[in-house]
Design an enzyme around this catalytic site. Structure first.
Site, short mmCIF file in Angstrom:
data_model
loop_
_atom_site.label_atom_id
_atom_site.label_comp_id
_atom_site.label_asym_id
_atom_site.label_seq_id
_atom_site.Cartn_x
_atom_site.Cartn_y
_atom_site.Cartn_z
CE LYS A 133 -1.48 -0.41 4.89
NZ LYS A 133 0.10 -0.71 5.17
NE ARG A 171 9.54 -0.06 8.38
CZ ARG A 171 8.26 -0.25 8.05
NH1 ARG A 171 7.84 0.13 6.77
NH2 ARG A 171 7.36 -0.61 8.96
NE ARG A 178 8.70 -3.12 4.14
CZ ARG A 178 7.62 -2.95 4.71
NH1 ARG A 178 6.80 -2.48 3.68
NH2 ARG A 178 7.08 -3.04 5.66
NE ARG A 220 -0.87 -0.03 11.52
CZ ARG A 220 0.07 0.51 10.56
NH1 ARG A 220 -0.07 1.33 10.02
NH2 ARG A 220 1.03 -0.49 10.21
NE ARG A 223 4.82 -4.07 10.95
CZ ARG A 223 5.93 -4.14 10.07
NH1 ARG A 223 7.15 -4.85 10.20
NH2 ARG A 223 5.63 -3.42 9.00
P1 ADP Z 1 3.52 -1.33 7.86
O1 ADP Z 1 2.42 -0.91 7.12
O2 ADP Z 1 4.48 -2.01 6.99
O3 ADP Z 1 3.09 -1.96 9.18
P2 ADP Z 1 4.13 1.49 8.69
O4 ADP Z 1 5.31 2.10 8.29
O5 ADP Z 1 2.70 1.65 8.29
O6 ADP Z 1 4.41 -0.14 8.32
O7 ADP Z 1 3.90 1.45 10.28
C1 ADP Z 1 4.93 0.94 11.30
C2 ADP Z 1 4.59 1.31 12.70
O8 ADP Z 1 4.24 2.51 13.22
C3 ADP Z 1 3.54 0.07 12.93
O9 ADP Z 1 3.69 -1.20 13.26
C4 ADP Z 1 2.74 0.93 14.09
O10 ADP Z 1 3.60 0.56 15.30
C5 ADP Z 1 2.95 2.36 13.90
N1 ADP Z 1 1.78 2.97 13.33
C6 ADP Z 1 1.79 3.29 12.11
N2 ADP Z 1 0.54 3.80 11.88
C7 ADP Z 1 -0.15 3.80 12.97
C8 ADP Z 1 -1.66 4.18 13.11
N3 ADP Z 1 -2.49 4.48 12.51
N4 ADP Z 1 -1.84 3.69 14.68
C9 ADP Z 1 -0.85 3.21 15.42
N5 ADP Z 1 0.38 2.80 15.29
C10 ADP Z 1 0.65 3.13 13.84
#
Ligand code: ADP
Ligand code: ZN
Length: 221
Positions: free
Chosen positions: A13, A162, A127, A88, A173
């Site tokens: 995404k 990462r 990745r 989320r 996750r």
């Molecule tokens: P991915 O989609 O690959 O899990 P992201 O870069 O979107 O990675 O997010 C990395 C981390 O940031 C998540 O695992 C979470 O800990 C935190 N995070 C991101 N977006 C949110 C959100 N909307 N609410 C709570 N935590 C978030």
């Protein structure tokens, strides 16, 4: 136009969201990147965020909402935004609706990229991301190899994995996704705002293909 990208971590995404952002001319905001930029600054908020993110846990709703809304008030968001990683949770989705309403706006569409858990795991551990904060290009050692190993094609900076892309954290996750974020698909479906794209990593479909497909859908929308 306000677009929400939905999908498991590593569903693509982010990559597709960025491509759409370029072709639609609206900004792409990734909550994960936003939070990582706070972590990098290493201030009070950054440390707090890091204590959740590094363990594969979600940042608490109130903090996530506060920081994303702050970002959405910046002037580059006026024409709309592609939101990636936010909302989320259902609480975040409802808060976002409320917030957009105060701005005289609303979510136009939620795009879900569907992929099996096994495909997700295969993809995430391969990745790599560009370390340059102004670039952040995403690569995959199998599906989107950099021309030169370990180096970003776009800007020449080093690539890295990462911290939260390690296998144990990925499984955590995914579990979190199933427990909380999967409900969002239903949330937007119930409002007739969902567009789902079914994918599998061996189909040979690239992120470009997916972005093109979504764009065509949006053009007729
Ligand atoms: P991915 O989609 O690959 O899990 P992201 O870069 O979107 O990675 O997010 C990395 C981390 O940031 C998540 O695992 C979470 O800990 C935190 N995070 C991101 N977006 C949110 C959100 N909307 N609410 C709570 N935590 C978030
Ligand atoms: Zn780069």
């Amino acid at each position: 136009m306000y677009i929400v990208m939905l999908g498991k971590p590593g569903s693509g995404k982010g990559t597709v969201g960025k491509m759409l952002s370029e072709s639609l001319g609206i900004i792409h905001i990734s909550s994960g990147e936003l939070f990582r930029s706070y972590i990098k600054k290493a201030g009070e908020i950054g440390k707090k965020i890091d204590s959740y993110v590094s363990k594969g846990n979600l940042v608490p709703d109130d903090l996530a909402i506060k920081l994303v809304e702050k970002r959405l008030l910046e002037s580059d968001c006026k024409e709309g935004v592609i939101l990636d990683g936010f909302p989320r949770t259902e609480v975040q989705a409802k808060e976002l609706d409320k917030f957009l309403k105060t701005q005289g706006s609303k979510i136009d569409i939620a795009i879900e990229l569907e992929l099996s858990d096994q495909d997700i795991i295969d993809r995430i551990v391969k990745r790599r991301v560009c370390t340059n904060v102004d670039c952040r290009e995403i690569y995959n050692l199998e599906f989107k190899k950099p021309k030169q190993e370990g180096i970003c094609d776009k800007c020449g900076s080093k690539l890295m994995q990462r911290d939260d892309d390690k296998i144990e954290t990925v499984e955590k996750r995914l579990k979190t996704y199933h427990e909380t974020s999967a409900k969002l698909v239903e949330y937007y479906k119930a409002q007739d705002l969902l567009y789902a794209v079914k994918l599998n990593i061996h189909s040979g479909k690239t992120s470009e293909d997916v972005a093109k497909e979504v764009k065509e859908y949006l053009n007729n929308y």
